[in-house]
Design a protein around this motif. Sequence first.
Motif, PDB file in Angstrom:
ATOM      1  N   GLN A  17       0.831  -1.202   0.000  1.00 20.19           N
ATOM      2  CA  GLN A  17       0.000   0.000   0.000  1.00 20.19           C
ATOM      3  C   GLN A  17       0.870   1.259   0.000  1.00 20.19           C
ATOM      4  O   GLN A  17       0.570   2.230  -0.700  1.00 20.19           O
ATOM      5  N   LEU A  41       2.322   1.669  -3.517  1.00 17.35           N
ATOM      6  CA  LEU A  41       1.294   2.165  -4.446  1.00 17.35           C
ATOM      7  C   LEU A  41       1.040   3.656  -4.218  1.00 17.35           C
ATOM      8  O   LEU A  41       0.888   4.409  -5.173  1.00 17.35           O
ATOM      9  N   GLY A  42       1.020   4.072  -2.958  1.00 21.46           N
ATOM     10  CA  GLY A  42       0.798   5.488  -2.635  1.00 21.46           C
ATOM     11  C   GLY A  42       1.884   6.368  -3.230  1.00 21.46           C
ATOM     12  O   GLY A  42       1.624   7.495  -3.660  1.00 21.46           O
ATOM     13  N   ARG A  91       1.566   7.713  -7.098  1.00 25.49           N
ATOM     14  CA  ARG A  91       0.550   8.662  -7.547  1.00 25.49           C
ATOM     15  C   ARG A  91       1.229   9.681  -8.452  1.00 25.49           C
ATOM     16  O   ARG A  91       2.261  10.244  -8.099  1.00 25.49           O
ATOM     17  N   GLU A  95      -2.748  12.996 -10.127  1.00 17.81           N
ATOM     18  CA  GLU A  95      -3.513  12.246  -9.120  1.00 17.81           C
ATOM     19  C   GLU A  95      -3.351  12.877  -7.732  1.00 17.81           C
ATOM     20  O   GLU A  95      -4.294  12.939  -6.962  1.00 17.81           O
ATOM     21  N   ASP A 129      -6.173  14.183  -5.294  1.00 17.43           N
ATOM     22  CA  ASP A 129      -6.266  13.761  -3.892  1.00 17.43           C
ATOM     23  C   ASP A 129      -6.421  14.982  -2.984  1.00 17.43           C
ATOM     24  O   ASP A 129      -7.277  15.023  -2.102  1.00 17.43           O
ATOM     25  N   TYR A 156     -13.482  -7.598 -11.837  1.00 18.01           N
ATOM     26  CA  TYR A 156     -12.643  -6.985 -10.810  1.00 18.01           C
ATOM     27  C   TYR A 156     -11.483  -7.918 -10.441  1.00 18.01           C
ATOM     28  O   TYR A 156     -10.326  -7.519 -10.411  1.00 18.01           O
ATOM     29  N   GLY A 210      -5.059   6.157 -12.376  1.00 16.20           N
ATOM     30  CA  GLY A 210      -5.976   5.260 -11.661  1.00 16.20           C
ATOM     31  C   GLY A 210      -5.784   3.781 -11.942  1.00 16.20           C
ATOM     32  O   GLY A 210      -6.530   2.960 -11.413  1.00 16.20           O
ATOM     33  N   ASP A 216      -5.381   1.653  -8.859  1.00 17.53           N
ATOM     34  CA  ASP A 216      -6.418   1.763  -7.823  1.00 17.53           C
ATOM     35  C   ASP A 216      -7.056   0.416  -7.487  1.00 17.53           C
ATOM     36  O   ASP A 216      -7.436   0.176  -6.338  1.00 17.53           O
ATOM     37  N   VAL A 217      -7.157  -0.460  -8.485  1.00 20.16           N
ATOM     38  CA  VAL A 217      -7.812  -1.748  -8.282  1.00 20.16           C
ATOM     39  C   VAL A 217      -7.048  -2.588  -7.242  1.00 20.16           C
ATOM     40  O   VAL A 217      -7.658  -3.299  -6.441  1.00 20.16           O
ATOM     41  N   GLN A 276      -5.159  -1.230  -4.824  1.00 21.13           N
ATOM     42  CA  GLN A 276      -5.352  -0.562  -3.539  1.00 21.13           C
ATOM     43  C   GLN A 276      -6.710  -0.950  -2.934  1.00 21.13           C
ATOM     44  O   GLN A 276      -6.822  -1.190  -1.741  1.00 21.13           O
ATOM     45  N   LEU A 277      -7.719  -1.029  -3.801  1.00 23.11           N
ATOM     46  CA  LEU A 277      -9.054  -1.438  -3.369  1.00 23.11           C
ATOM     47  C   LEU A 277      -8.996  -2.852  -2.780  1.00 23.11           C
ATOM     48  O   LEU A 277      -9.504  -3.105  -1.686  1.00 23.11           O
TER      49      LEU A 277
END
Lengths: 113, 113
Positions: free
Chosen positions: A83, A86-87, A90, A94, A98, B4, B77, B80-81, B83-84
């Motif tokens: 995580q 991934l952050g 950005r 993006e 945010d 997904y 994005g 994002d998948v 991160q979700l």
Amino acid sequence: MPKYRDEVDVVLRALADPTRRAVVERLAKSPAVVSELAEPFAMALPSFMQHLSALESAGVISSKKHGRVRTVSLVPGALDVVQLWLGEQRTPAERQADDLGVYLSRTARRRSS
Amino acid sequence: MPKYRDEVDVVLRALADPTRRAVVERLAKSPAVVSELAEPFAMALPSFMQHLSALESAGVISSKKHGRVRTVSLVPGALDVVQLWLGEQRTPAERQADDLGVYLSRTARRRSS
């Protein structure tokens, strides 16, 4: 930060498999014994155990033996490193979006309070 | 949600490689032309192009040709998948800790305002 990069690598490789992700999804609900965990998979037990072993050596799951029963759990915070990575990816656009989102939700909160 | 799950699978497989992650890290700063992107890697261009092609077919990057120069960008994005999915794998204990963190930061904000 070579250690951080190694951790990202190891955890992403562990997660890049649908069986291993299904195990993580199941364990996110609660710990489980191996037989219960293996049940939904149409797979020989030795193959399934290899997936568990890959997740365990990546530090994503841990297991404990009580008598003849082995209970498997998700290691708290084990996925945080992905995580975080991934952050960091950005894009400038993006990040702007945010920041705008944070600004709008703060403004909305102030108006409603 | 098969779509997904497929997306999570495709993006995680694309990210489970250090060269491809280094490309994502570079493109998070700004788009780049292929020659500039390939430069830091001690790798034959065809091998490097295979990594780009893996990222592009996973929908993580896109590229456009202007004359003889191909410019590569991160798809906004696209990550994002993952991160979700990671967010969904929080254990009950982690969710409690998240909620406590939100509560404490709200309380601190109210006290300071």
